[in-house]
Design a protein around this motif. Structure first.
Motif, PDB file in Angstrom:
ATOM      1  N   CYS A 293       0.830  -1.203   0.000  1.00 57.14           N
ATOM      2  CA  CYS A 293       0.000   0.000   0.000  1.00 57.14           C
ATOM      3  C   CYS A 293       0.869   1.259   0.000  1.00 57.14           C
ATOM      4  O   CYS A 293       0.618   2.211  -0.760  1.00 57.14           O
ATOM      5  CB  CYS A 293      -0.915  -0.021   1.212  1.00 57.14           C
ATOM      6  N   ALA A 294       1.903   1.277   0.842  1.00 63.23           N
ATOM      7  CA  ALA A 294       2.814   2.423   0.891  1.00 63.23           C
ATOM      8  C   ALA A 294       3.517   2.622  -0.448  1.00 63.23           C
ATOM      9  O   ALA A 294       3.702   3.759  -0.914  1.00 63.23           O
ATOM     10  CB  ALA A 294       3.833   2.235   2.005  1.00 63.23           C
ATOM     11  N   ALA A 295       3.908   1.508  -1.095  1.00 63.53           N
ATOM     12  CA  ALA A 295       4.562   1.600  -2.401  1.00 63.53           C
ATOM     13  C   ALA A 295       3.618   2.191  -3.441  1.00 63.53           C
ATOM     14  O   ALA A 295       4.022   3.010  -4.281  1.00 63.53           O
ATOM     15  CB  ALA A 295       5.035   0.214  -2.836  1.00 63.53           C
ATOM     16  N   SER A 296       2.347   1.811  -3.397  1.00 67.67           N
ATOM     17  CA  SER A 296       1.365   2.346  -4.345  1.00 67.67           C
ATOM     18  C   SER A 296       1.169   3.850  -4.141  1.00 67.67           C
ATOM     19  O   SER A 296       1.104   4.619  -5.102  1.00 67.67           O
ATOM     20  CB  SER A 296       0.029   1.619  -4.179  1.00 67.67           C
ATOM     21  N   MET A 297       1.074   4.266  -2.878  1.00 67.37           N
ATOM     22  CA  MET A 297       0.917   5.698  -2.594  1.00 67.37           C
ATOM     23  C   MET A 297       2.132   6.486  -3.050  1.00 67.37           C
ATOM     24  O   MET A 297       2.009   7.580  -3.626  1.00 67.37           O
ATOM     25  CB  MET A 297       0.696   5.902  -1.088  1.00 67.37           C
ATOM     26  N   THR A 298       3.323   5.928  -2.827  1.00 65.20           N
ATOM     27  CA  THR A 298       4.556   6.604  -3.246  1.00 65.20           C
ATOM     28  C   THR A 298       4.635   6.716  -4.760  1.00 65.20           C
ATOM     29  O   THR A 298       5.086   7.732  -5.306  1.00 65.20           O
ATOM     30  CB  THR A 298       5.777   5.842  -2.708  1.00 65.20           C
ATOM     31  N   SER A 299       4.186   5.666  -5.470  1.00 62.78           N
ATOM     32  CA  SER A 299       4.218   5.704  -6.936  1.00 62.78           C
ATOM     33  C   SER A 299       3.272   6.772  -7.476  1.00 62.78           C
ATOM     34  O   SER A 299       3.583   7.444  -8.471  1.00 62.78           O
ATOM     35  CB  SER A 299       3.849   4.326  -7.506  1.00 62.78           C
ATOM     36  N   GLN A 300       2.134   6.967  -6.814  1.00 57.12           N
ATOM     37  CA  GLN A 300       1.222   8.024  -7.245  1.00 57.12           C
ATOM     38  C   GLN A 300       1.831   9.405  -7.006  1.00 57.12           C
ATOM     39  O   GLN A 300       1.687  10.311  -7.837  1.00 57.12           O
ATOM     40  CB  GLN A 300      -0.115   7.897  -6.512  1.00 57.12           C
ATOM     41  N   ALA A 301       2.513   9.559  -5.876  1.00 56.45           N
ATOM     42  CA  ALA A 301       3.183  10.833  -5.594  1.00 56.45           C
ATOM     43  C   ALA A 301       4.251  11.117  -6.646  1.00 56.45           C
ATOM     44  O   ALA A 301       4.370  12.248  -7.142  1.00 56.45           O
ATOM     45  CB  ALA A 301       3.810  10.796  -4.198  1.00 56.45           C
ATOM     46  N   ALA A 302       5.030  10.092  -7.008  1.00 59.61           N
ATOM     47  CA  ALA A 302       6.082  10.261  -8.016  1.00 59.61           C
ATOM     48  C   ALA A 302       5.490  10.621  -9.375  1.00 59.61           C
ATOM     49  O   ALA A 302       6.015  11.491 -10.089  1.00 59.61           O
ATOM     50  CB  ALA A 302       6.908   8.983  -8.118  1.00 59.61           C
ATOM     51  N   ALA A 303       4.374   9.964  -9.743  1.00 57.62           N
ATOM     52  CA  ALA A 303       3.741  10.245 -11.031  1.00 57.62           C
ATOM     53  C   ALA A 303       3.246  11.693 -11.086  1.00 57.62           C
ATOM     54  O   ALA A 303       3.430  12.388 -12.093  1.00 57.62           O
ATOM     55  CB  ALA A 303       2.582   9.285 -11.273  1.00 57.62           C
TER      56      ALA A 303
END
Length: 414
Positions: A293-303
């Protein structure tokens, strides 16, 4: 322990996969009509009746807030009327809502239609789907949830263009009535034949409620538990940012790449949401759901961060694709975390309460993003705020207070 333990969940003959099909269809029509279709209703009702957009959009907000209240009591309803009866009530309410949207003549009927839609969400929404699949699967729970919730995205991809095309050719009224008939014909027999609890799973253990008092006790216990809040709050924050970006995506992109390309970006994002759910579902059962879940949130922030730094059409489309890859998984992670850390007994209570909190918080996303954009003059500060929210959410979801606490401490007392 769920009833599926000890059986081959990978076998196509396992009855749980037929339950997944039923849940897929429920999500397809519930999200298609109840979420993605609301943009169609806004345009068509304004065109047909001349009603102001604030009236139609205001009833949408009313519906989402009412839904957030009603889902809290899903576990009570499961205990009192049963799973199949609750789903059939939801299907009846949703069908009445969509038919009324096509037939309505007065503004008060709009509020009735959207209230009925909220009842539909209670009987056919994420809490019911997650609860029933939680009772059927243990080793393949993540894959089952991913497949079922893909119906939500497919509803947006398929149902909205169909409604728009039919509205243009045969009229909005006929389009809504025809689509309602199709929904009932497809969903009703599947629900009647396939849905139910596993044979040796009692309602008490599957629904997480043995009565109103225990359900209320469970909710009180959850509200004072740090583990519950470190799951609910980050999901709510991430969904707030996500809803804000999704609603303002076309407005942001259109001046940069044109209307057609902005529409393509939405399609790509939705398609990648399907790919993301399927990809995660293949191996999520072997992952720590909080880390994923944390990885998914971080990927959205990066995008979003890259999106703000570029004006290249190809880069912007790629960022929307990357952002979309994690969109659908935000509703897949909560049931996985709840089952692992809270357990089956209080599962429905935790899902209902968590979904309610997330729904109320995320409903403010579009308004907050719009407000920041109005104050700052462009979307840079607004989307930068979404980046910060995603990073904060990722940090909070990794916090594990009381890690050694037993699951039974969050369940109703005997």
């Amino acid at each position: 322990m769920i009833a599926a333990t000890g059986v081959d969940e990978s076998s196509l003959h396992y009855r749980g996969w037929r339950v997944v099909l039923a849940c897929f269809l429920m999500a397809f029509f519930m999200f298609g009509f109840g979420l993605y279709g609301q943009g169609v209703y806004l345009a068509e009702l304004q065109r047909a009746h001349g009603w102001p957009g604030t009236l139609v959009s205001g009833t949408s907000t009313f519906s989402f807030l009412l839904t957030s209240i009603l889902v809290i009591f899903t576990d009570d309803l499961l205990a009192r009327i049963g799973l199949r009866a609750l789903i059939l009530c939801g299907l009846t309410a949703l069908g009445a809502s969509t038919a009324l949207l096509g037939l309505m003549q007065a503004p008060w009927q709009l509020y009735l239609a959207y209230a009925l839609m909220s009842v539909g969400w209670t009987g056919m929404g994420t809490v019911v789907i997650a609860t029933v699949l939680n009772s059927w699967f243990e080793r393949r729970r993540g894959l089952a949830l991913s497949l079922a919730f893909n119906g939500a995205t497919c509803g947006g991809i398929v149902l909205v263009p169909v409604l728009l095309a039919l509205s243009g050719s045969i009229g909005f009224r006929s389009a809504m009535l025809g689509a309602t008939v199709v929904m009932v014909v497809l969903v009703l027999p599947v629900v009647v034949v396939f849905t139910g609890w596993p044979v040796d799973t009692s309602l008490k253990s599957a629904a997480g409620a043995s009565g109103g008092n225990d359900a209320r006790h469970s909710r009180r216990a959850l509200l004072t538990n740090a583990q519950f809040w470190t799951m609910v709050l980050p999901i709510a924050i991430a969904l707030l940012a996500q809803m804000g970006f999704i609603i303002h995506q076309v407005t942001f992109l259109e001046p940069l790449i044109g209307r057609a390309s902005a529409g393509l970006a939405v399609t790509i994002m939705a398609a990648m949401a399907v790919v993301g759910r399927l990809s995660l579902g293949l191996f999520v059962d072997r992952l720590d759901p909080r880390l994923a879940c944390a990885a998914s949130m971080t990927s959205q922030a990066a995008a979003l961060l890259v999106l703000l730094q570029s004006q290249s059409p190809s880069v912007l489309l790629a960022c929307c694709a990357a952002y979309g890859f994690s969109i659908g998984n935000m509703i897949t992670f909560p049931p996985l975390i709840i089952q692992r850390e809270i357990g089956s007994t209080a599962f429905a209570a935790a899902m209902g309460l968590g979904t309610s909190i997330s729904g109320i918080v995320s409903a403010f996303g579009p308004g907050i993003v719009g407000l920041v954009r109005s104050v700052s003059g462009d979307y840079t500060m607004a989307f930068a705020m979404c980046v910060v929210l995603d990073i904060v959410a990722a940090g909070v979801v990794l916090w594990r207070p009381g890690r050694g606490t037993e699951k039974r401490n969050l369940s109703p007392s005997p």
